[in-house]
Design a protein around this motif. Sequence first.
Motif, PDB file in Angstrom:
ATOM      1  N   ASN A 127       0.858  -1.179   0.000  1.00 53.49           N
ATOM      2  CA  ASN A 127       0.000   0.000   0.000  1.00 53.49           C
ATOM      3  C   ASN A 127       0.896   1.230   0.000  1.00 53.49           C
ATOM      4  O   ASN A 127       1.654   1.458   0.942  1.00 53.49           O
ATOM      5  N   SER A 128       0.798   2.023  -1.050  1.00 49.71           N
ATOM      6  CA  SER A 128       1.642   3.215  -1.163  1.00 49.71           C
ATOM      7  C   SER A 128       1.185   4.320  -0.218  1.00 49.71           C
ATOM      8  O   SER A 128       1.947   5.242   0.072  1.00 49.71           O
ATOM      9  N   GLY A 129      -0.070   4.232   0.240  1.00 49.57           N
ATOM     10  CA  GLY A 129      -0.652   5.353   0.962  1.00 49.57           C
ATOM     11  C   GLY A 129      -1.057   6.440  -0.022  1.00 49.57           C
ATOM     12  O   GLY A 129      -0.663   6.422  -1.194  1.00 49.57           O
ATOM     13  N   TYR A 130      -1.858   7.396   0.440  1.00 48.81           N
ATOM     14  CA  TYR A 130      -2.325   8.476  -0.433  1.00 48.81           C
ATOM     15  C   TYR A 130      -1.329   9.631  -0.426  1.00 48.81           C
ATOM     16  O   TYR A 130      -0.783   9.989   0.619  1.00 48.81           O
ATOM     17  N   PHE A 131      -1.094  10.202  -1.609  1.00 47.64           N
ATOM     18  CA  PHE A 131      -0.236  11.387  -1.702  1.00 47.64           C
ATOM     19  C   PHE A 131      -0.686  12.220  -2.900  1.00 47.64           C
ATOM     20  O   PHE A 131      -1.367  11.731  -3.801  1.00 47.64           O
ATOM     21  N   GLY A 132      -0.300  13.488  -2.901  1.00 48.89           N
ATOM     22  CA  GLY A 132      -0.765  14.399  -3.941  1.00 48.89           C
ATOM     23  C   GLY A 132       0.288  14.843  -4.910  1.00 48.89           C
ATOM     24  O   GLY A 132      -0.024  15.335  -6.008  1.00 48.89           O
TER      25      GLY A 132
END
Length: 223
Positions: free
Chosen positions: A32-37
């Motif tokens: 899971n990369s995680g959320y990022f912008g």
Amino acid sequence: MKNLAFLLILGVGASAANASLLIDNFKTGGYNSGYFGTGSAEAYTAAGTAIGGVRWTYLNVLQNPDASDTRLRVSTTVADGVYSVSAGPEVTVYAGLGYGLTSAGWVDPLNLNLAATPILKLDFLANDQPLRLTVRTVSTDASNTVVDEMDDRDFTIPAYSSIGTEYLNLAGMDGLADCDALRFEFLNAPAGDFSLGNIEAVPEPASLALIGLGLAAMARRRR
């Protein structure tokens, strides 16, 4: 003589069926990369059901109109037999999957002969926007650090309202007979999300037709 011909057809057909090669079913090597912008996330994950035993994943934000907006985020996950990429509104990403690659930037050769199975079968569980996909093959020298051959081919994956299967023909690409690394590079339409459940190399239609001949012959004999 008819029995011999029947057995030959059925035998070749069975060989073609058994020649299918699993590239990845995403049932191992959770990530899971995680959320990022903004920016990117990269990982090399041990995965027993991925060919070569290691899966490279990469996600890079190409366009994000307002990275400070928490709704405009991206992520990639591998869990429970599904590889998925999620992008917020108006966000465009490059997502990569790779096999036969090492974190040092070298190749851990797969030594695949895809000449007999040049069709890639991709089982999409969802794809809400047309998706561009580039498949790259890599062959290296004996040191595995110098690329002898690299070739790529572009495909467009249509949007699916539910499950869909794509067959990608790699026939004629350089390096198929000695493929040391394989990469899948996805480029989404803005806000496009997709999920993939399986990647498999299968025989070309001429080989698959032999299976049909064998089955038809068996049906006739049973009448």
